[in-house]
Design an enzyme around this catalytic site. Structure first.
Site, PDB file in Angstrom:
ATOM      1  N   ASP A 179      -2.523   6.238  -3.443  1.00 47.05           N
ATOM      2  CA  ASP A 179      -1.356   5.654  -2.792  1.00 47.05           C
ATOM      3  C   ASP A 179      -0.849   4.510  -3.663  1.00 47.05           C
ATOM      4  O   ASP A 179      -1.332   4.313  -4.784  1.00 47.05           O
ATOM      5  CB  ASP A 179      -1.695   5.183  -1.375  1.00 47.05           C
ATOM      6  CG  ASP A 179      -2.767   4.107  -1.347  1.00 47.05           C
ATOM      7  OD1 ASP A 179      -3.539   4.006  -2.325  1.00 47.05           O
ATOM      8  OD2 ASP A 179      -2.845   3.361  -0.353  1.00 47.05           O
ATOM      9  N   ASP A 213      -5.906   2.095  -3.313  1.00 41.81           N
ATOM     10  CA  ASP A 213      -7.164   1.843  -2.612  1.00 41.81           C
ATOM     11  C   ASP A 213      -7.622   3.061  -1.819  1.00 41.81           C
ATOM     12  O   ASP A 213      -8.621   2.998  -1.106  1.00 41.81           O
ATOM     13  CB  ASP A 213      -7.075   0.609  -1.713  1.00 41.81           C
ATOM     14  CG  ASP A 213      -6.100   0.771  -0.554  1.00 41.81           C
ATOM     15  OD1 ASP A 213      -5.344   1.767  -0.536  1.00 41.81           O
ATOM     16  OD2 ASP A 213      -6.074  -0.114   0.331  1.00 41.81           O
ATOM     17  N   SER A 235       0.817  -1.211   0.000  1.00 40.62           N
ATOM     18  CA  SER A 235       0.000   0.000   0.000  1.00 40.62           C
ATOM     19  C   SER A 235       0.854   1.265   0.000  1.00 40.62           C
ATOM     20  O   SER A 235       1.641   1.483  -0.919  1.00 40.62           O
ATOM     21  CB  SER A 235      -0.957  -0.038   1.200  1.00 40.62           C
ATOM     22  OG  SER A 235      -1.894   1.003   1.152  1.00 40.62           O
ATOM     23  N   ASP A 261      -1.105   1.280  -3.902  1.00 37.67           N
ATOM     24  CA  ASP A 261      -1.990   0.265  -4.487  1.00 37.67           C
ATOM     25  C   ASP A 261      -3.350   0.831  -4.866  1.00 37.67           C
ATOM     26  O   ASP A 261      -4.256   0.088  -5.246  1.00 37.67           O
ATOM     27  CB  ASP A 261      -2.158  -0.919  -3.539  1.00 37.67           C
ATOM     28  CG  ASP A 261      -2.956  -0.584  -2.288  1.00 37.67           C
ATOM     29  OD1 ASP A 261      -2.981   0.592  -1.889  1.00 37.67           O
ATOM     30  OD2 ASP A 261      -3.553  -1.512  -1.699  1.00 37.67           O
TER      31      ASP A 261
END
Length: 454
Positions: A241, A245, A104, A243
Site C-alpha cells: 500500500d 506497511d 497509508s 506507505d
C-alpha cells in the site's frame, strides 16, 4: 471535543483537517512530550522524519521539521521511505522518537502524521493524549545554539535495505516476482531489495508523481498485479500500500493470497524452524475461521485481539510473541520489526517459495478460507449491540446452527452509526442466509427512532 488522534495517528484531508499550522503545533507538542528525557540530560533530543510521496507531504514535513527544530530537536530528514523503514531507523539511530507523514492506503488528497517512540515503537493512547493536551500550550522556545538542526539522513534507505536483506535465510535466485508499489513509499526500496536478493523483478506502480499514490494500484486494487503476474509468467506478485506497511500477494495463476493465508504460511514455517514463540500466532477477530482451524491442526494457538494492528502489537509485546498480523496484510515479525512491514513480509513469502520449491498457490493451501459475508447495518444504536436481548438470542441461534463449521461476529463501528454483521459458514449460501437474517434482527431491534435520528 472528539479525540484528534485516531487508531493510527492524526489523519485527514491535507489542508482541510491536516493543515501546516496543525502539523507545526503537533510537532512542537511532541517535542515537549517525547523529547524531555534526553533534554533533561543536557543533550539535544533527536528525531527521524520520513514521508510517503504525496504532494502534501512536502509542506507537512517542512512544518513538522520546523516545529521540532524550533523546539530544540535535532531532525534527521529521511525523505520518502516506508513507515516500517522509519520505525527501524529510529531504533537503528537510537533516536528519541520519530515522525511518519502518510495516510497509508488512503487516496492522495489525504495525509497523516504518526509518531513513534524510542525504539520505533507505536505510542500508547496515554502518550498520544499527552501530546494532544500539550496543543495550545506554550511550546519550548530555545535560542542561539540550543535550537535544533536539520540534516539529510543520506543513507537511510541503504540502512533499511541492508537490514531487510539480513532477514533472509537464503537468496532468491530463480524466482520471478512482480512488485506493485502503489506509486508509494516503497517504489524505490522494494524493487531494489528484491533484485539485490537475486530475484528477477517486474515492477508496476512505481512511478510516484505526488498525486497517483494508491490510484488503481497497490494492495487495495489488485487487478493490475493479477494481470501482470499472468502476462509475465511470474512465480507470484506482491502488492504494497502507499506507505508499505502491508503486503498482499497473488499466485502464479492470478489468485489473491490475503493476509490470513500469508500468516498461515509464515506461522507454519516458523513453527517448523522452531522460531514461533510458544507456537502462538496473534491476529484479530476478523481473521477467517479457516486460519484458526489450520493452525489448530498444526498445533499452533491463535491469540485473538480487537481489530487494529496496534492491538496485535500490544498482545505480541505482552506475550513476547514472534508473529502477528491482520487479514488486510499487516504482518509483524517481532524479531525484525516493531510494526507491519510489507517489504519484509514479501521477502519472507519469497523465501518460502524459494526454499521449499513449492508454488505460492500450493503453500496457500495451508488453510481453507471459509465463505465470509459482512453486512453493514446503518442507522442503528450501536451502543446496544452487545446488550439487546433479541439480538443476543438471534446470535445464539445462529451460532447453534453453525456449530464448529462457522461463526458470527457483531462489531459496532468506531466512527459511524452502524453495526457490522459478519458470518462465516461452510458454504456461501448458508453464510448469506444467516447474515441477512441477523442483519434484519439488528436493524429491527436497534433502530434509532426517527425523531432522534433527525
Amino acid at each position: 471535543m472528539a479525540r484528534l488522534f485516531g487508531t493510527d495517528g492524526v489523519r485527514g484531508l491535507a489542508n482541510g483537517l491536516l493543515t501546516a499550522e496543525l502539523a507545526l503545533q503537533l510537532a512542537q507538542a511532541a517535542a515537549v512530550v517525547l523529547g524531555h528525557e534526553r533534554a533533561a540530560n543536557g543533550t539535544r533530543p533527536r528525531a527521524v522524519v520520513a514521508r510517503d510521496p504525496r504532494a502534501s507531504g512536502e509542506f507537512i514535513a517542512a512544518a513538522v521539521e520546523a516545529g521540532l527544530s524550533s523546539s530544540g530537536i535535532d531532525v534527521y530528514d529521511a525523505g520518502v521511505l516506508p513507515t516500517p523503514a522509519a520505525a527501524y531507523l529510529i531504533a537503528d539511530l537510537d533516536a528519541d522518537f520519530g515522525v511518519m507523514i502518510s495516510a497509508s492506503h488512503n487516496p492522495a488528497p489525504d495525509n497523516g502524521i504518526k509518531f513513534f517512540a524510542r525504539g520505533g515503537q507505536k505510542l500508547p493512547d496515554e502518550v498520544e493524549d499527552a501530546i494532544e493536551a500539550q496543543l495550545g500550550k506554550e511550546p519550548s522556545r530555545p535560542v542561539a545554539g540550543d535550537v535544533g538542526r536539520i540534516q539529510r539522513f543520506s543513507d537511510a534507505e541503504d540502512r533499511y535495505i541492508v537490514h531487510l536483506l539480513g532477514t533472509l535465510p537464503h537468496r532468491l535466485e530463480g524466482l520471478k516476482v512482480v512488485l506493485d508499489c502503489a506509486h508509494g513509499a516503497a517504489s524505490g526500496c522494494s524493487p531494489q531489495v528484491f533484485a539485490s536478493a537475486g530475484a528477477e523483478v517486474v515492477v508496476i506502480g512505481a512511478e510516484p508523481d505526488g498525486l497517483n499514490i494508491n490510484d488503481g494500484v497497490g494492495s487495495t486494487h489488485l487487478g493490475q498485479l493479477k494481470e501482470a503476474v499472468v502476462k509475465h509468467g511470474a512465480d507470484f506478485g506482491i502488492a504494497h500500500d502507499g506507505d508499505a506497511d502491508r503486503c498482499l500477494a497473488v499466485d502464479h495463476e492470478g489468485n489473491e493470497v490475503d493476509g490470513d493465508q500469508i500468516m498461515a504460511i509464515l506461522a507454519l514455517a516458523l513453527k517448523k524452524s522452531g522460531k514461533l514463540k510458544d507456537d502462538v500466532l496473534v491476529a484479530t477477530v476478523m481473521s477467517n475461521l479457516g486460519l484458526k482451524i489450520a493452525l489448530r491442526d498444526a498445533g499452533i494457538t491463535l491469540r485473538e485481539t480487537a481489530v487494529g494492528d496496534r492491538y496485535v502489537l500490544e498482545a505480541m509485546r505482552d506475550g513476547g510473541f514472534s508473529l502477528g498480523g491482520e487479514q488486510s496484510g499487516h504482518v509483524i515479525f517481532s524479531d525484525y520489526a516493531t510494526t507491519g512491514d510489507g517489504v519484509l513480509t514479501g521477502l519472507q513469502i519469497a523465501a518460502q517459495v524459494a526454499g521449499t520449491g513449492r508454488t505460492l498457490k500450493d503453500l496457500a493451501r495451508a488453510m481453507t478460507k471459509l465463505p465470509q459475508l459482512m453486512i453493514n447495518v446503518k442507522g442503528v444504536d450501536k451502543s446496544r449491540a452487545a446488550t439487546d436481548e433479541g439480538v443476543a438470542a438471534a446470535v445464539a441461534a445462529a451460532e447453534l446452527e453453525l456449530g464448529d463449521t462457522g461463526r458470527v461476529l457483531l462489531r459496532p463501528s468506531g466512527t459511524e452509526a452502524l453495526v457490522r454483521v459478519m458470518v462465516e459458514a461452510a458454504d456461501m449460501e448458508t453464510a448469506t442466509r444467516i447474515c441477512t437474517e441477523l442483519a434484519g434482527v439488528v436493524e429491527d431491534r436497534l433502530a434509532i427512532p426517527h425523531e432522534l435520528a433527525l
